[in-house]
Design a protein around this motif. Structure first.
Motif, short mmCIF file in Angstrom:
data_model
loop_
_atom_site.label_atom_id
_atom_site.label_comp_id
_atom_site.label_asym_id
_atom_site.label_seq_id
_atom_site.Cartn_x
_atom_site.Cartn_y
_atom_site.Cartn_z
N GLU A 114 0.83 -1.20 0.00
CA GLU A 114 0.00 0.00 0.00
C GLU A 114 0.87 1.25 0.00
N ALA A 115 1.95 1.23 0.77
CA ALA A 115 2.84 2.39 0.82
C ALA A 115 3.41 2.72 -0.56
N GLU A 116 3.88 1.69 -1.26
CA GLU A 116 4.43 1.93 -2.59
C GLU A 116 3.35 2.41 -3.55
N ARG A 117 2.16 1.83 -3.48
CA ARG A 117 1.07 2.24 -4.38
C ARG A 117 0.71 3.70 -4.16
N LEU A 118 0.55 4.12 -2.92
CA LEU A 118 0.20 5.51 -2.63
C LEU A 118 1.31 6.47 -3.04
N ALA A 119 2.56 6.08 -2.79
CA ALA A 119 3.68 6.94 -3.17
C ALA A 119 3.76 7.09 -4.68
N ARG A 120 3.48 6.03 -5.41
CA ARG A 120 3.51 6.11 -6.87
C ARG A 120 2.36 6.97 -7.40
N GLN A 121 1.23 6.97 -6.71
CA GLN A 121 0.14 7.87 -7.09
C GLN A 121 0.51 9.32 -6.84
N ALA A 122 1.27 9.56 -5.77
CA ALA A 122 1.68 10.92 -5.45
C ALA A 122 2.74 11.46 -6.41
N LEU A 123 3.57 10.57 -6.92
CA LEU A 123 4.77 10.99 -7.63
C LEU A 123 4.51 11.89 -8.83
N PRO A 124 3.62 11.54 -9.77
CA PRO A 124 3.43 12.44 -10.93
C PRO A 124 2.87 13.80 -10.53
N ILE A 125 2.05 13.85 -9.48
CA ILE A 125 1.51 15.13 -9.02
C ILE A 125 2.65 15.99 -8.48
N LEU A 126 3.50 15.39 -7.67
CA LEU A 126 4.57 16.13 -7.01
C LEU A 126 5.73 16.43 -7.95
N ARG A 127 5.99 15.53 -8.90
CA ARG A 127 7.08 15.77 -9.84
C ARG A 127 6.83 17.04 -10.67
N ALA A 128 5.58 17.29 -10.99
CA ALA A 128 5.24 18.47 -11.79
C ALA A 128 5.49 19.78 -11.05
N VAL A 129 5.52 19.72 -9.71
CA VAL A 129 5.71 20.95 -8.91
C VAL A 129 6.85 20.76 -7.92
N ARG A 130 7.84 19.95 -8.28
CA ARG A 130 8.85 19.57 -7.29
C ARG A 130 9.69 20.73 -6.79
N ASP A 131 9.81 21.80 -7.56
CA ASP A 131 10.59 22.95 -7.09
C ASP A 131 9.94 23.62 -5.88
N THR A 132 8.63 23.48 -5.73
CA THR A 132 7.95 24.05 -4.57
C THR A 132 7.47 22.98 -3.59
N GLU A 133 7.66 21.73 -3.95
CA GLU A 133 7.22 20.61 -3.09
C GLU A 133 8.38 19.66 -2.83
N HIS A 134 9.58 20.21 -2.57
CA HIS A 134 10.78 19.42 -2.40
C HIS A 134 10.59 18.27 -1.41
N ASN A 135 10.09 18.59 -0.23
CA ASN A 135 10.07 17.60 0.85
C ASN A 135 9.12 16.44 0.54
N TYR A 136 7.94 16.75 0.07
CA TYR A 136 6.98 15.68 -0.22
C TYR A 136 7.41 14.87 -1.44
N TYR A 137 8.02 15.53 -2.41
CA TYR A 137 8.49 14.83 -3.60
C TYR A 137 9.56 13.79 -3.25
#
Length: 314
Positions: A80-103
């Motif tokens: 579940e952890a990997e699945r949720l993190a992979r769902q988060a990744l494309p959202i955060l990758r697009a804004v990684r300059d302002t979402e460093h920690n979560y990305y």
């Protein structure tokens, strides 16, 4: 009080998303896990609504997914952890300059699960993306990173050290642990127990890399810091002593013989000398034994417990 709900009337409001995130973060820090999970789920529901950001998923949805992934990881629900993190990744990758920690948190969770499930090569590839970005991000800052950035980056480097150790890249692992220690000092200060714990992790990495003398220097310095700045009741105090004792046990025996690769535990511990007698070559630690006596109750005299931060944490 009752948890906030993401009503359709307010869920597109940035102010409402900020409020929901503040509630979730507070629950994560101080509340029961179940309460924190519901708070993050409320934020995820609100931020996932198309109206939240002009028809696109709001970055807060990525933050919520990463936080939920971290909860699943802490509870041992790796899939579940990997699945949720992979769902988060494309959202955060697009804004990684302002979402460093979560990305980098999302990438770190994916890598941690990959390593835990016997996929260290994949984990190293995942961490390659994360560390390249994080190091460049910190280098580009006009000043030292704030505590949150430094801590997130330290956790990332610690995970990289674990993975490189699994792969047998011991020099690269020790460098990652050294970087993690430096970032812990930035986050908490040089003499904070978490920074000292990161230093003895680095010392043990040096030992694994065959740099026994450097390992002893760092471990002795960590013990000196613990003596001066850490309460004997704090876990870091005892574990710092344990790390030095282990390193000293690998020195050539004073009796002539080879390196002390085996634990020399006596059948009946002497209360005055305690765990020092666990390790050949560690007799110069006797003055610390009163604080370290709890080591006798652990398998082979070594503490196996790890704090939630250190599994990290480092």
């Amino acid at each position: 009080g009752a948890l906030p709900t993401a009503s359709s009337a307010v869920r597109s409001s940035a102010t409402e998303l900020d409020r929901l995130q503040a509630v979730a973060e507070a629950a994560d820090n101080d509340g029961p896990v179940a309460v924190a999970r519901k708070a993050w789920e409320a934020l995820l529901t609100a931020a996932s609504h198309p109206a939240a950001k002009g028809g696109a998923v709001h970055p807060a949805a990525g933050r919520a997914l990463a936080a939920l992934a971290a909860q699943a990881q802490a509870e041992g629900r790796n899939e579940e952890a990997e699945r949720l993190a992979r769902q988060a990744l494309p959202i955060l990758r697009a804004v990684r300059d302002t979402e460093h920690n979560y990305y980098i948190q999302a990438l770190s969770i994916i890598a941690w699960v990959q390593a835990a499930e016997g996929r260290p090569t994949q984990a190293a590839e995942t961490l390659g993306e994360a560390t390249a970005f994080s190091r460049a991000y910190i280098t580009a800052l006009a000043k030292a990173p704030d505590a949150a950035v430094a801590m997130a980056s330290s956790n990332l480097e610690y995970t990289l050290g674990q993975v490189q150790t699994r792969l047998g890249n011991l020099d690269a692992a020790s460098e990652a642990y050294r970087t993690a220690w430096g970032l812990r000092r930035t986050a908490f200060g040089n003499d904070n127990p978490d920074a000292i714990a990161s230093r003895w992790n680095y010392a043990l990495a040096l030992l694994r890399a065959g740099r026994e003398r450097d390992a002893e220097i760092e471990a002795r310095a960590a013990v000196a810091q613990s003596d001066a700045h850490v309460s004997p009741e704090h876990p870091t105090y005892t574990r710092t002593i344990e790390a030095l004792a282990l390193i000293l046990s690998r020195r050539p025996s004073r009796r002539g013989g080879g390196a002390g690769r085996t634990f020399a535990r006596r059948e009946t511990p002497n209360d005055r000398h305690g765990p020092c007698q666990l390790f050949r070559g560690a007799d110069d630690l006797c003055r610390h034994c009163a604080a370290a006596r709890t080591l006798w109750r652990q398998p082979h005299g070594l503490s196996r417990s790890r704090s939630r931060l250190s599994q990290a944490a480092g």
